[in-house]
Design an enzyme around this catalytic site. Structure first.
Site, PDB file in Angstrom:
ATOM      1  N   THR A   1      40.642  18.112  13.660  1.00  0.00           N
ATOM      2  CA  THR A   1      39.549  17.797  14.580  1.00  0.00           C
ATOM      3  C   THR A   1      39.177  16.326  14.526  1.00  0.00           C
ATOM      4  O   THR A   1      38.168  15.925  15.090  1.00  0.00           O
ATOM      5  CB  THR A   1      38.313  18.653  14.237  1.00  0.00           C
ATOM      6  OG1 THR A   1      37.966  18.452  12.857  1.00  0.00           O
ATOM      7  CG2 THR A   1      38.606  20.130  14.454  1.00  0.00           C
TER       8      THR A   1
ATOM      9  N   ALA B   1      29.352  11.253   7.464  1.00  0.00           N
ATOM     10  CA  ALA B   1      30.120  11.846   8.552  1.00  0.00           C
ATOM     11  C   ALA B   1      31.549  11.341   8.467  1.00  0.00           C
ATOM     12  O   ALA B   1      31.835  10.315   7.847  1.00  0.00           O
ATOM     13  CB  ALA B   1      29.507  11.466   9.907  1.00  0.00           C
ATOM     14  N   LYS B   2      32.467  12.070   9.097  1.00  0.00           N
ATOM     15  CA  LYS B   2      33.874  11.693   9.049  1.00  0.00           C
ATOM     16  C   LYS B   2      34.107  10.287   9.581  1.00  0.00           C
ATOM     17  O   LYS B   2      35.018   9.593   9.152  1.00  0.00           O
ATOM     18  CB  LYS B   2      34.706  12.678   9.874  1.00  0.00           C
ATOM     19  CG  LYS B   2      34.862  14.062   9.244  1.00  0.00           C
ATOM     20  CD  LYS B   2      35.754  14.928  10.104  1.00  0.00           C
ATOM     21  CE  LYS B   2      35.959  16.308   9.504  1.00  0.00           C
ATOM     22  NZ  LYS B   2      36.838  17.151  10.329  1.00  0.00           N
ATOM     23  N   ARG B   3      33.284   9.878  10.519  1.00  0.00           N
ATOM     24  CA  ARG B   3      33.532   8.595  11.185  1.00  0.00           C
ATOM     25  C   ARG B   3      32.762   7.437  10.559  1.00  0.00           C
ATOM     26  O   ARG B   3      32.789   6.331  11.060  1.00  0.00           O
ATOM     27  CB  ARG B   3      33.174   8.716  12.676  1.00  0.00           C
ATOM     28  CG  ARG B   3      34.072   9.696  13.415  1.00  0.00           C
ATOM     29  CD  ARG B   3      33.653   9.847  14.876  1.00  0.00           C
ATOM     30  NE  ARG B   3      34.491  10.808  15.564  1.00  0.00           N
ATOM     31  CZ  ARG B   3      34.312  12.117  15.527  1.00  0.00           C
ATOM     32  NH1 ARG B   3      33.309  12.619  14.830  1.00  0.00           N
ATOM     33  NH2 ARG B   3      35.111  12.940  16.196  1.00  0.00           N
TER      34      ARG B   3
END
Length: 317
Positions: free
Chosen positions: A13, A252-254
């Site tokens: 994802t 967060a992933k970003r």
């Protein structure tokens, strides 16, 4: 003695981040230490969230980090396919097996209806708990208000009291029925729930040990129960502490410096990154030229911190 089979199961994802890289690294080291089989499975069951090209990028980044798989979507293996979206028949068969024993039922309750019951006086303090409104109807067809989900009827007897074996958190016993109640195995839109597919896949692939992020620890009791109800042996878990910002907030992933690809593009030596991750999680490998092998040789789950790890402990090195 059952042969050790460890697995890492990322979701395509988005880009692989440092937290997932840490889980993958300790999964690989534990499997190497046990001289077992290392399995990679791609968890793409929620198709709308899948990012095109992410699966290939994750495999590429893990290879850059120095991880090699014995079984994966790329090379296959005896339990192929290793991509969840290609395994629907197994999940449907599991639901049918549970239905034959009266262990599932169709539920057309909305989230709003469940929330109203959960917020009623004396409803409990564990969060929204499904009250079992639709349980008496089983799987029989009726005039549904909306496409129904399928829920597990958590047994009312001692089967719901399960013992979880976790190499990091220790061994503990939990009664699944006292938590969120009967949980969803297939959503009303037809998407199979994570709680079902991960258990079915681990049983089918004969996974003995699961290393994953600490945010998934709360699902271990439910998955242990479901594995036993399906007639299998649940794996032993090891939940790696999460990476957090220096102020303790969730990353967060970003977030900056979280994607593994950013470190790769910046020219960072992957061996140095492996050593930094290991050090942040209680294993100082010095200047080992083969850090994965060094981590496997020295791996001691009791040395992992029990609290979250600050991301600066990795990115500052």
């Amino acid at each position: 003695m059952t042969a050790y089979r460890g697995r890492f199961a990322p979701s395509p994802t988005g880009a692989l981040h440092l937290g997932s890289a840490a889980a993958a690294l300790f999964c690989a080291a534990a499997t190497l230490q046990a001289r077992g089989t290392l399995v990679l499975r791609m968890e793409d069951i929620d198709r709308p969230r899948v990012v095109p090209g992410a699966a290939e990028a994750i495999l590429d980044d893990l290879a850059w980090l120095g991880l090699r798989w014995d079984e994966s979507p790329a090379q296959g293996g005896p339990f192929a396919p290793y991509v969840q979206s290609e395994r629907f028949a197994l999940y449907e068969a599991a639901i049918e097996a549970l239905a034959a024993r009266g262990l599932v039922y169709a539920c057309d309750c909305s989230r709003a209806e469940i929330a109203r019951v959960a917020s009623a006086p004396h409803a409990g303090e564990e969060g929204p708990r499904y009250p079992g409104t639709c349980r008496p109807f089983g799987m029989q067809k009726r005039d549904f208000k909306r496409p129904p989900a399928v829920r597990l009827a958590v047994p009312d007897d001692e089967r719901a009291r399960v013992t979880v074996h976790d190499r990091v958190l220790g061994t503990y016993t939990e009664h699944v029925g006292h938590g969120t109640g009967d949980f969803v195995l297939r959503r009303g839109d037809g998407v199979f729930a994570y709680q079902l597919v991960v258990v079915v896949d681990d049983l089918h692939m004969q996974i003995t040990d699961v290393v994953r992020g600490g945010d998934l620890a709360s699902s271990s009791a439910r998955q242990t129960l479901l594995a036993r109800l399906l007639g299998g042996t649940p794996p032993t878990f090891a939940h790696v502490p999460l990476l957090v910002a220096d102020d303790g907030s969730r990353l967060a992933k970003r977030d900056k410096l979280m994607p593994l690809r950013d470190h790769r593009d910046a020219g960072r030596d992957p061996r140095a990154l492996v050593r930094a991750i290991a050090r942040a999680y209680g294993h100082d490998l010095g200047d080992a030229e083969a850090p994965l092998e060094a981590l496997a040789a020295s791996l001691d789950w009791s040395r992992l911190p029990r609290e979250s790890v600050r991301v600066s402990a990795i990115v500052a090195r």
